[in-house]
Design a protein around this motif. Structure first.
Motif, PDB file in Angstrom:
ATOM      1  N   ALA A  55      -7.799  -4.660   3.261  1.00  0.00           N
ATOM      2  CA  ALA A  55      -8.081  -3.231   3.091  1.00  0.00           C
ATOM      3  C   ALA A  55      -9.434  -2.870   3.698  1.00  0.00           C
ATOM      4  O   ALA A  55      -9.563  -1.845   4.386  1.00  0.00           O
ATOM      5  N   LEU A 162      -3.383   1.260   3.772  1.00  0.00           N
ATOM      6  CA  LEU A 162      -4.300   0.980   2.667  1.00  0.00           C
ATOM      7  C   LEU A 162      -3.536   0.821   1.357  1.00  0.00           C
ATOM      8  O   LEU A 162      -3.841  -0.073   0.556  1.00  0.00           O
ATOM      9  N   CYS A 165      -2.062  -2.585   1.263  1.00  0.00           N
ATOM     10  CA  CYS A 165      -3.053  -3.635   1.012  1.00  0.00           C
ATOM     11  C   CYS A 165      -3.536  -3.613  -0.434  1.00  0.00           C
ATOM     12  O   CYS A 165      -3.771  -4.668  -1.032  1.00  0.00           O
TER      13      CYS A 165
END
Length: 198
Positions: A55, A162, A165
């Protein structure tokens, strides 16, 4: 969909940072290379199950992706730099789902990659025809090629990556939804191409 809204909000800061880097001799192509390395590092981190690190690398890689254009505007924009930028973007977009294929369910990752491929083809083919017709747009900021707007653009891609992740257990449903939305985007772009170029 959100790129046109977010670009005016982030471009002033990126342009200041890009000018600062350019004044210190950093080239846009170097920043593109750093961004690609960070993105590929994020994919490797995903493959190894280091999702938090992934991330962070996604955010840093996308920051570099925004900075390369700012550096180019401060120094000198080149067609080759624009080419490197789009190739690096597509390499990153392919690498992260591939990392998830190593660490989790492969079928949703394959579906997402196929959807990216189709959406990318619709995007690049539209850009070619737009260039041929002399069409221009700055809706997504100052770019080296024609950016046709769509439901899934860079901002949405980063948000989904994101989320994947940060919530790796939800990768499969996120990939199915994201891939489906990419196909909707491609279909919309094909319809727009028929209207614009038909």
């Amino acid at each position: 969909m959100l790129d046109g809204w977010i670009r005016p909000r982030i471009d002033p800061g990126l342009n200041r940072a890009g000018a600062w880097l350019a004044a210190r001799g950093v080239s846009a192509n170097q920043v593109t290379g750093i961004g690609l390395a960070l993105g590929l590092g994020a994919a490797g981190a995903v493959a190894l199950g280091a999702f938090g690190l992934a991330a962070v690398l996604v955010v840093l890689g996308r920051l570099a992706d925004g900075l390369d254009g700012a550096v180019a505007r401060a120094r000198a924009r080149t067609d080759l730099g624009g080419y490197y930028d789009i190739v690096a973007d597509f390499a990153f977009y392919a690498a992260l789902p591939l990392g998830f294929a190593f660490s989790g369910p492969a079928l949703p990752a394959a579906f997402l990659l196929a959807a990216f491929y189709i959406n990318g083809a619709s995007f690049l083919a539209y850009a070619i025809l737009a260039e041929k017709r002399g069409l221009k747009t700055r809706a997504q900021g100052e770019k080296s090629l024609f950016y046709s707007a769509g439901l899934m653009e860079g901002t949405e891609t980063v948000a989904f990556f994101l989320a994947m992740c940060l919530f790796p257990a939800a990768f499969a449903p996120l990939a199915w939804v994201f891939g489906a939305l990419c196909l909707v985007t491609a279909a919309g772009r094909v319809a727009e191409a028929r209207r614009q170029f038909g």
